[in-house]
Scaffold this active site. Structure first.
Site, PDB file in Angstrom:
ATOM      1  N   TYR A 123      36.943  33.710  39.561  1.00 18.04           N
ATOM      2  CA  TYR A 123      37.421  33.449  38.211  1.00 18.04           C
ATOM      3  C   TYR A 123      35.745  33.838  37.000  1.00 18.04           C
ATOM      4  CZ  TYR A 123      35.251  28.632  37.215  1.00 18.04           C
ATOM      5  OH  TYR A 123      34.152  28.267  37.148  1.00 18.04           O
ATOM      6  N   CYS A 124      36.316  34.062  36.188  1.00 17.82           N
ATOM      7  CA  CYS A 124      35.036  35.002  34.900  1.00 17.82           C
ATOM      8  C   CYS A 124      36.323  34.420  33.762  1.00 17.82           C
ATOM      9  CB  CYS A 124      34.863  36.630  35.142  1.00 17.82           C
ATOM     10  SG  CYS A 124      35.914  37.464  34.794  1.00 17.82           S
ATOM     11  N   THR A 125      34.956  34.610  33.006  1.00 22.45           N
ATOM     12  CA  THR A 125      35.930  34.448  30.902  1.00 22.45           C
ATOM     13  C   THR A 125      36.909  34.718  30.962  1.00 22.45           C
ATOM     14  OG1 THR A 125      33.745  34.838  30.633  1.00 22.45           O
ATOM     15  CG2 THR A 125      35.015  34.753  28.471  1.00 22.45           C
TER      16      THR A 125
END
Length: 324
Positions: free
Chosen positions: A175-177
């Site tokens: 995951y990331c932003t």
């Protein structure tokens, strides 16, 4: 104040014409923010007091780019926060800096919704990998996730090459932003032997916008604009930013005796030259004088520390207005 973030990987041509079209779609409406254009697509964060104005602009951009599948992430800012100073549309080599362009010939990565993601976090057989930078993870993360402790996204693949503790034959959930970095990360992970990689659809911001269990998230989420962070309810967070090193600061950071508002923090106080500190102190003085006169202060923008090796070693923590 409304803020919307979105991206699209699409093979684009005539970037100068697209740049002008985007400016014509946004500037008359008073929309501010940053848009990155490259032959691999678009990456944008825009802000306006009116959500309808932003929604109209997104529809225009979808038409301009012939990209109907945009998935915007919405959030808000405090009324007194100028999220961006102006509209900037830039042509770049990549829409998120990684060191290699997006591979359009690759198999699309599996995107999981927030409910599935919540189940993965609690599944001991899955590895949850946070591919964001270390300074982002300091502000908040999903419970039990692994950090590669990188300072920029370009460091992810070298870290991956040396990483041996994550099983390559089991599920790895990344995951990331907002999702854009995962799109590139999953391609190199496959190249390095990871058999089952899934990504959180729309990233952390998309998770915040869902009905999934917010208790699985700890802290705030770093964002690449003047808000610095947002809470799980998608309102502006409590984190601030150090003017000396651009690092995001928590409440605990600001309680340090080495923290001087507008000047420096415990992370950079001993690494800035006296000339740099004097300049920052003068800026604080000018801001206060302007406040007393009921005027706005428009000082010179703070440059990235890598532009001045005498001040400090390179830090990648300055918000760059769009995720990356």
């Amino acid at each position: 104040m409304f803020v919307v973030t979105f991206y699209a990987f699409a093979e684009l041509n005539d970037l100068q014409r697209l740049k002008q079209s985007i400016e014509c779609a946004c500037e008359p409406e008073g929309i501010v923010g940053t848009v990155l254009l490259a032959t691999e697509g678009l990456n944008a964060t825009l802000s306006s007091p009116c959500r309808d104005t932003l929604e109209f602009a997104i529809r225009n951009l979808q038409s301009i780019l012939s990209a109907p599948g945009l998935q915007p992430n919405w959030s808000t800012a405090d009324s007194d926060t100028a999220v961006f100073d102006k509209l900037v549309v830039k042509i770049r080599d990549e829409i998120v800096t990684f060191g290699r362009e997006f591979d359009f010939s690759g198999i699309p990565s599996p995107h999981v919704d927030s409910a599935t993601w919540a189940a993965l976090i609690q599944d001991e057989r899955a590895t949850i990998l946070d591919i964001r930078n270390e300074y982002e993870i300091r502000l908040g993360r999903f419970r039990g996730s692994i950090s590669p402790q990188i300072q920029s996204f370009k460091e992810f693949e070298p870290w991956l090459q040396s990483e041996r503790s994550i099983p390559r034959d089991q599920t790895t959930a990344i995951y990331c932003t907002g999702g854009i970095r995962c799109e590139k990360a999953v391609q190199v992970m496959r190249n390095h032997g990871f058999k089952d990689v899934v990504q959180l659809n729309r990233g952390v911001l998309g998770y915040f916008d869902s009905d999934a269990d917010k208790e699985l998230w700890e802290g705030e989420c770093f964002v690449f604009d003047k808000r610095v962070a947002v809470r799980p309810d998608l309102t502006q967070g409590t984190a601030t930013q150090c003017f000396g090193c651009r690092r995001a600061l928590t409440k605990e950071d600001r309680e340090s005796p080495d923290y001087v508002p507008g000047v420096s923090c415990q992370h950079c106080r001993n690494r800035l030259t006296e000339a740099r500190l004097d300049g920052l102190r003068e800026r604080v003085r000018q801001v206060e004088l302007a406040r007393q006169r009921n005027q706005s202060h428009l000082g010179k923008p703070q440059t990235h520390l890598r532009n001045n090796s005498k001040d400090a070693q390179t830090l990648e923590s300055q918000p760059q207005n769009v995720e990356g």
